[in-house]
Design a protein around this motif. Structure first.
Motif, PDB file in Angstrom:
ATOM      1  N   THR A 178      -9.617  18.025  12.780  1.00 53.48           N
ATOM      2  CA  THR A 178     -10.141  16.969  12.034  1.00 53.48           C
ATOM      3  C   THR A 178      -9.581  15.624  12.259  1.00 53.48           C
ATOM      4  N   VAL A 179      -8.292  15.699  11.998  1.00 54.92           N
ATOM      5  CA  VAL A 179      -7.336  14.549  11.774  1.00 54.92           C
ATOM      6  C   VAL A 179      -7.346  13.986  13.133  1.00 54.92           C
ATOM      7  N   GLU A 180      -7.018  14.647  14.296  1.00 49.23           N
ATOM      8  CA  GLU A 180      -6.971  14.203  15.666  1.00 49.23           C
ATOM      9  C   GLU A 180      -8.259  13.624  16.016  1.00 49.23           C
ATOM     10  N   THR A 181      -9.238  14.242  15.439  1.00 52.81           N
ATOM     11  CA  THR A 181     -10.656  13.616  16.022  1.00 52.81           C
ATOM     12  C   THR A 181     -10.948  12.360  15.297  1.00 52.81           C
ATOM     13  N   PHE A 182     -10.516  12.126  14.126  1.00 50.74           N
ATOM     14  CA  PHE A 182     -10.685  10.986  13.455  1.00 50.74           C
ATOM     15  C   PHE A 182      -9.932   9.841  13.894  1.00 50.74           C
ATOM     16  N   LEU A 183      -8.623  10.094  14.546  1.00 53.19           N
ATOM     17  CA  LEU A 183      -7.746   8.919  15.084  1.00 53.19           C
ATOM     18  C   LEU A 183      -8.072   8.517  16.318  1.00 53.19           C
ATOM     19  N   LYS A 184      -9.204   9.445  16.925  1.00 52.96           N
ATOM     20  CA  LYS A 184      -9.862   8.784  18.297  1.00 52.96           C
ATOM     21  C   LYS A 184     -10.531   7.427  18.132  1.00 52.96           C
ATOM     22  N   PRO A 185     -10.444   6.453  18.994  1.00 55.68           N
ATOM     23  CA  PRO A 185     -11.050   5.152  18.797  1.00 55.68           C
ATOM     24  C   PRO A 185     -12.353   5.300  18.678  1.00 55.68           C
ATOM     25  N   GLU A 186     -13.053   6.202  19.299  1.00 57.39           N
ATOM     26  CA  GLU A 186     -14.607   6.520  19.100  1.00 57.39           C
ATOM     27  C   GLU A 186     -14.839   6.810  17.862  1.00 57.39           C
ATOM     28  N   SER A 187     -14.135   7.184  16.948  1.00 56.59           N
ATOM     29  CA  SER A 187     -14.109   7.951  15.559  1.00 56.59           C
ATOM     30  C   SER A 187     -13.723   6.634  14.404  1.00 56.59           C
ATOM     31  N   LYS A 188     -13.565   5.387  14.968  1.00 52.74           N
ATOM     32  CA  LYS A 188     -13.228   4.436  13.810  1.00 52.74           C
ATOM     33  C   LYS A 188     -13.969   4.286  12.896  1.00 52.74           C
ATOM     34  N   PRO A 189     -15.454   4.447  12.935  1.00 52.23           N
ATOM     35  CA  PRO A 189     -16.599   4.049  12.027  1.00 52.23           C
ATOM     36  C   PRO A 189     -16.295   5.196  10.898  1.00 52.23           C
ATOM     37  N   GLN A 190     -16.241   6.245  11.502  1.00 48.37           N
ATOM     38  CA  GLN A 190     -16.356   7.612  10.476  1.00 48.37           C
ATOM     39  C   GLN A 190     -14.691   7.533   9.805  1.00 48.37           C
ATOM     40  N   LEU A 191     -13.823   7.147  10.325  1.00 46.88           N
ATOM     41  CA  LEU A 191     -12.441   7.126   9.847  1.00 46.88           C
ATOM     42  C   LEU A 191     -12.334   6.135   8.721  1.00 46.88           C
ATOM     43  N   THR A 192     -13.016   4.796   9.000  1.00 44.66           N
ATOM     44  CA  THR A 192     -13.057   3.854   8.243  1.00 44.66           C
ATOM     45  C   THR A 192     -13.745   4.168   6.813  1.00 44.66           C
ATOM     46  N   ARG A 193     -15.164   4.806   7.085  1.00 47.51           N
ATOM     47  CA  ARG A 193     -15.844   5.283   5.995  1.00 47.51           C
ATOM     48  C   ARG A 193     -14.925   6.383   5.081  1.00 47.51           C
ATOM     49  N   LEU A 194     -14.428   7.251   5.868  1.00 43.96           N
ATOM     50  CA  LEU A 194     -13.638   8.340   4.998  1.00 43.96           C
ATOM     51  C   LEU A 194     -12.560   7.349   4.138  1.00 43.96           C
ATOM     52  N   LEU A 195     -11.733   6.397   4.892  1.00 44.64           N
ATOM     53  CA  LEU A 195     -10.568   6.121   4.133  1.00 44.64           C
ATOM     54  C   LEU A 195     -11.072   5.061   2.837  1.00 44.64           C
ATOM     55  N   THR A 196     -12.238   4.392   3.362  1.00 48.78           N
ATOM     56  CA  THR A 196     -12.799   3.391   2.324  1.00 48.78           C
ATOM     57  C   THR A 196     -13.344   4.311   0.922  1.00 48.78           C
ATOM     58  N   TYR A 197     -13.628   5.496   1.219  1.00 49.02           N
ATOM     59  CA  TYR A 197     -14.113   6.375   0.125  1.00 49.02           C
ATOM     60  C   TYR A 197     -12.801   6.758  -0.871  1.00 49.02           C
ATOM     61  N   HIS A 198     -11.653   6.485  -0.420  1.00 47.56           N
ATOM     62  CA  HIS A 198     -10.410   6.874  -1.340  1.00 47.56           C
ATOM     63  C   HIS A 198     -10.145   5.519  -2.088  1.00 47.56           C
ATOM     64  N   VAL A 199     -10.769   4.365  -1.997  1.00 46.84           N
ATOM     65  CA  VAL A 199     -10.465   3.204  -2.521  1.00 46.84           C
ATOM     66  C   VAL A 199     -11.625   2.463  -3.462  1.00 46.84           C
ATOM     67  N   VAL A 200     -10.947   2.272  -4.614  1.00 43.96           N
ATOM     68  CA  VAL A 200     -12.190   1.794  -5.662  1.00 43.96           C
ATOM     69  C   VAL A 200     -11.683   0.401  -5.822  1.00 43.96           C
ATOM     70  N   PRO A 201     -12.571  -0.632  -5.871  1.00 41.47           N
ATOM     71  CA  PRO A 201     -12.363  -2.105  -6.248  1.00 41.47           C
ATOM     72  C   PRO A 201     -11.717  -2.149  -8.008  1.00 41.47           C
ATOM     73  N   GLY A 202     -10.777  -3.011  -7.886  1.00 50.31           N
ATOM     74  CA  GLY A 202     -10.165  -3.213  -8.983  1.00 50.31           C
ATOM     75  C   GLY A 202      -8.737  -2.151  -9.372  1.00 50.31           C
ATOM     76  N   LYS A 203      -8.284  -2.705 -10.561  1.00 46.99           N
ATOM     77  CA  LYS A 203      -6.813  -1.948 -10.839  1.00 46.99           C
ATOM     78  C   LYS A 203      -7.075  -0.943 -11.895  1.00 46.99           C
ATOM     79  N   LEU A 204      -7.378   0.232 -11.595  1.00 46.04           N
ATOM     80  CA  LEU A 204      -7.663   1.305 -12.531  1.00 46.04           C
ATOM     81  C   LEU A 204      -6.394   2.091 -12.873  1.00 46.04           C
ATOM     82  N   ASP A 205      -5.475   1.820 -13.779  1.00 46.62           N
ATOM     83  CA  ASP A 205      -4.420   2.592 -14.224  1.00 46.62           C
ATOM     84  C   ASP A 205      -4.769   4.040 -14.671  1.00 46.62           C
ATOM     85  N   ALA A 206      -3.954   4.903 -14.899  1.00 45.01           N
ATOM     86  CA  ALA A 206      -4.203   6.286 -15.553  1.00 45.01           C
ATOM     87  C   ALA A 206      -4.771   6.004 -17.032  1.00 45.01           C
ATOM     88  N   THR A 207      -4.363   5.081 -17.664  1.00 41.83           N
ATOM     89  CA  THR A 207      -4.876   4.762 -19.032  1.00 41.83           C
ATOM     90  C   THR A 207      -6.447   4.382 -19.196  1.00 41.83           C
TER      91      THR A 207
END
Length: 174
Positions: A79-108
């Motif tokens: 999976t990781v190797e496939t995502f790192l291929k140039p042709e998989s850039k749109p899917q990789l970008t979507r996967l990575l930006t799914y791990h990012v939330v706008p704003g600064k949310l601390d644990a509290t």
């Protein structure tokens, strides 16, 4: 005796510092903090491959749920190797930006939102997907859109443009 005590203290401090996976750089941005972690080399390689370095060095603020190398290793073989291929850039970008939330949310703030939401809160990611945060005992769990769970293992790693929470699984968008 004083020299032995100082040597022992130095050895203990060195061992403690060596055991930390992140070297905290208060003036460093999200990318700098991730690069300083030996547990996040796969994530850093993926961010570079997706062309997201400049974005995550931007003003933000961002909240990043950062999967460890072990989290990426839990994905099906290849999976990781496939995502790192140039042709998989749109899917990789979507996967990575799914791990990012706008704003600064601390644990509290996340815990406060979970309590206000009667045990869970929905976070909208930069990719437009949804993550649900809830509690299991004293641990914060993230549920992705497919129902997979990730545990937040380390919280509140501060960066100049946001905050990082370490997770033990890669969360997957639909």
């Amino acid at each position: 005796m004083k020299i032995r005590s100082l040597l022992l203290l130095e050895v203990l401090l060195t061992a403690l510092l060596a055991s930390l996976s992140f070297v905290h750089h208060p003036s460093g941005d999200i990318v700098d903090v991730a690069i300083s972690s030996s547990d996040h080399t796969t994530l850093v390689a993926a961010v570079k491959s997706a062309g997201l370095v400049q974005t995550l060095k931007g003003k933000g603020p961002f909240t990043v749920f950062a999967p460890t190398n072990a989290a990426f290793e839990r994905l099906p073989a290849g999976t990781v190797e496939t995502f790192l291929k140039p042709e998989s850039k749109p899917q990789l970008t979507r996967l990575l930006t799914y791990h990012v939330v706008p704003g600064k949310l601390d644990a509290t703030s996340i815990l406060k939102a979970i309590r206000k939401g009667n045990g869970q809160t929905t976070l909208t990611t930069v990719s437009g997907g949804k993550l649900t945060a809830g509690l299991s005992g004293n641990q914060v769990l993230l549920t992705d859109e497919s129902g997979n769970l990730a545990t937040v293992t380390t919280t509140d790693l501060k960066a100049s443009n946001g905050i990082i929470h370490v997770i033990d699984r890669v969360v997957l968008p639909n």
